[in-house]
Design a protein around this motif. Structure first.
Motif, PDB file in Angstrom:
ATOM      1  N   GLN A 128      -1.274 -10.897  -1.154  1.00  0.00           N
ATOM      2  CA  GLN A 128      -0.894  -9.486  -1.133  1.00  0.00           C
ATOM      3  C   GLN A 128      -1.813  -8.647  -0.255  1.00  0.00           C
ATOM      4  N   ARG A 129      -3.081  -9.068  -0.130  1.00  0.00           N
ATOM      5  CA  ARG A 129      -4.075  -8.209   0.518  1.00  0.00           C
ATOM      6  C   ARG A 129      -4.678  -8.783   1.795  1.00  0.00           C
ATOM      7  N   GLY A 130      -4.565 -10.099   1.991  1.00  0.00           N
ATOM      8  CA  GLY A 130      -5.116 -10.689   3.198  1.00  0.00           C
ATOM      9  C   GLY A 130      -6.067 -11.827   2.901  1.00  0.00           C
ATOM     10  N   ALA A 131      -6.082 -12.844   3.772  1.00  0.00           N
ATOM     11  CA  ALA A 131      -6.891 -14.044   3.565  1.00  0.00           C
ATOM     12  C   ALA A 131      -8.367 -13.692   3.453  1.00  0.00           C
ATOM     13  N   GLY A 132      -9.013 -14.267   2.445  1.00  0.00           N
ATOM     14  CA  GLY A 132     -10.440 -14.064   2.255  1.00  0.00           C
ATOM     15  C   GLY A 132     -10.817 -12.821   1.494  1.00  0.00           C
ATOM     16  N   SER A 133      -9.838 -11.983   1.155  1.00  0.00           N
ATOM     17  CA  SER A 133     -10.162 -10.704   0.511  1.00  0.00           C
ATOM     18  C   SER A 133     -10.628 -10.888  -0.931  1.00  0.00           C
ATOM     19  N   CYS A 190       0.830  -1.208   0.000  1.00  0.00           N
ATOM     20  CA  CYS A 190       0.000   0.000   0.000  1.00  0.00           C
ATOM     21  C   CYS A 190       0.863   1.256   0.000  1.00  0.00           C
ATOM     22  N   CYS A 191       0.718   2.058  -1.030  1.00  0.00           N
ATOM     23  CA  CYS A 191       1.541   3.261  -1.173  1.00  0.00           C
ATOM     24  C   CYS A 191       1.177   4.325  -0.148  1.00  0.00           C
ATOM     25  N   THR A 196      -7.545 -15.936  -9.419  1.00  0.00           N
ATOM     26  CA  THR A 196      -7.934 -16.800  -8.303  1.00  0.00           C
ATOM     27  C   THR A 196      -7.440 -16.175  -6.998  1.00  0.00           C
ATOM     28  N   ALA A 197      -7.807 -16.773  -5.888  1.00  0.00           N
ATOM     29  CA  ALA A 197      -7.561 -16.147  -4.594  1.00  0.00           C
ATOM     30  C   ALA A 197      -6.087 -16.107  -4.190  1.00  0.00           C
ATOM     31  N   ASP A 198      -5.267 -16.995  -4.721  1.00  0.00           N
ATOM     32  CA  ASP A 198      -3.921 -17.195  -4.180  1.00  0.00           C
ATOM     33  C   ASP A 198      -3.103 -15.902  -4.109  1.00  0.00           C
ATOM     34  N   LEU A 258       0.626  -5.517  -9.383  1.00  0.00           N
ATOM     35  CA  LEU A 258       1.485  -6.696  -9.433  1.00  0.00           C
ATOM     36  C   LEU A 258       2.950  -6.320  -9.219  1.00  0.00           C
ATOM     37  N   TYR A 259       3.648  -7.139  -8.438  1.00  0.00           N
ATOM     38  CA  TYR A 259       5.090  -6.978  -8.305  1.00  0.00           C
ATOM     39  C   TYR A 259       5.779  -7.382  -9.612  1.00  0.00           C
TER      40      TYR A 259
END
Length: 373
Positions: A237-242, A137-138, A230-232, A266-267
């Protein structure tokens, strides 16, 4: 390019005096640039201070960066100002300059072909608190961040002024804008402009936020963050379930008749992953022109990514409750700060236009002024 650890300041005369003494001579204002070069923020400090001087006024500039001894005279020549005095404290600096302001500054902005014209688009950070703490997050937003909410009345003034000077687009970002208790009024204040609200779409399903969403005019675009098919990757990067909650929010917004734009951060741009994401967006009926794939900027929480500076970051003037900035990805970078308050917008746009004009004039003249390395 180096960033400065020094405290960057503009020094004004003490009460009862009409000048600030410097080793190069008395001046009306003094900019202390620390070890910044022109490409990493000194240009903004100089431009901002010059706008506050009358014709013939004198600006002092102190710098510990050796490249400034070359770049500053180039800048003065491009803009039409005169360096009337200089002083070196030692062979290795720091260096002091006195610049006399000319009657008219460079104002022509040379087109680069793809850049959004300065003054057409304005970003506003509605708040900095967020239900997520994304690792890149910038703005360093998170559930623990100070809210720093943008007041509705300030927004009304900003949007009215922005529209009056020819502005067209407003992007409201955060933090998570739907955590701002007056988001509806904030968006309404920008009526008459093209409005986009950036959201992670995770908290739209019920309660007050659902009510705010349903009450928004359908001319408002929602830009939703979705990093992968997909969720992976998204959840990493953002948190489980996001990911699943974001997908539900996207489907809800679309079902309510909103235009939905998707932005992936994306990195590394993995071609297979990008293709899979586009297939997912096809299934969601997201138009091709409403898909944005962007790299991580090494700002805020991100300890890797693309290093940004005035030299490689196209200007997108950005307001927060406590200042104005060159671009929305750089609101935690003090070297990208344009002003200490969000108003007046005309001053913010003016500083950016002046800086861009000098950059473009240097490019057109084939000069390597304001280099970043």
């Amino acid at each position: 390019m180096r960033s400065s650890d020094a405290v960057l300041t503009t020094v004004l005369p003490e009460p009862g005096l009409d000048h600030v003494p410097t080793p190069a001579g008395p001046v009306e204002r003094l900019v202390d640039g620390g070890d910044l070069d022109c490409g990493s923020g000194l240009l903004l400090l100089i431009t901002r201070s010059m706008r506050r001087l009358g014709e013939g006024g004198h600006l002092g500039i102190r710098s510990a960066e050796p490249s400034v001894t070359v770049d500053l005279p180039e800048w003065a020549d491009l803009v039409g100002h005169d360096i009337v005095a200089r002083h070196a404290q030692s062979e290795s600096g720091p260096w002091w300059f006195v610049v006399e302001k000319a009657g008219a500054q460079t104002s022509t902005v040379f087109s680069t072909g793809s850049r959004t014209p300065v003054g057409q688009r304005l970003w506003v950070y509605s708040n900095f608190d967020c239900n997520l703490a994304c690792d890149y997050c910038c703005s360093q937003s998170s559930p623990k961040a100070q809210a720093r909410r943008f007041p509705v009345e300030t927004a009304r003034q900003a949007f009215e002024e922005f529209g009056a000077i020819g502005g067209r687009e407003v992007f409201i970002t955060g933090g998570e804008p739907f955590m701002h208790p007056d988001l509806g009024a904030l968006v309404e204040a920008a009526e008459g402009l093209e409005r986009t609200v950036l959201t992670n779409a995770m908290i739209l399903q019920r309660g007050r936020r659902r009510e705010v969403l349903e009450a928004l005019d359908r001319s408002v675009t929602l830009q939703v963050s979705l990093d992968s098919a997909t969720a992976d990757l998204h959840d990493r990067q953002r948190g489980a379930g996001s990911w699943s909650k974001a997908l539900s929010g996207i489907e809800l917004a679309a079902s309510l008749g909103f235009r939905v734009r998707i932005a992936a951060t994306l990195y590394d741009e993995d071609p297979a992953g990008v293709r899979d994401l586009h297939r997912r967006l096809d299934s969601l009926h997201i138009a091709a022109e409403d898909r944005v794939i962007r790299p991580v900027a090494q700002e805020g929480f991100a300890d890797q990514g693309i290093h940004v500076s005035l030299g490689n970051l196209e200007p997108e003037p950005t307001l927060t409750v406590d200042g104005a900035w060159w671009h929305p990805v750089a609101v935690t970078n003090p070297n990208m700060r344009i002003a200490d308050a969000p108003l007046p917008v005309s001053e913010v746009i003016g500083v950016v236009r002046d800086a861009v004009a000098v950059q473009d004039a240097a490019t057109a003249a084939g000069r390597e002024v304001f280099r970043c390395a």
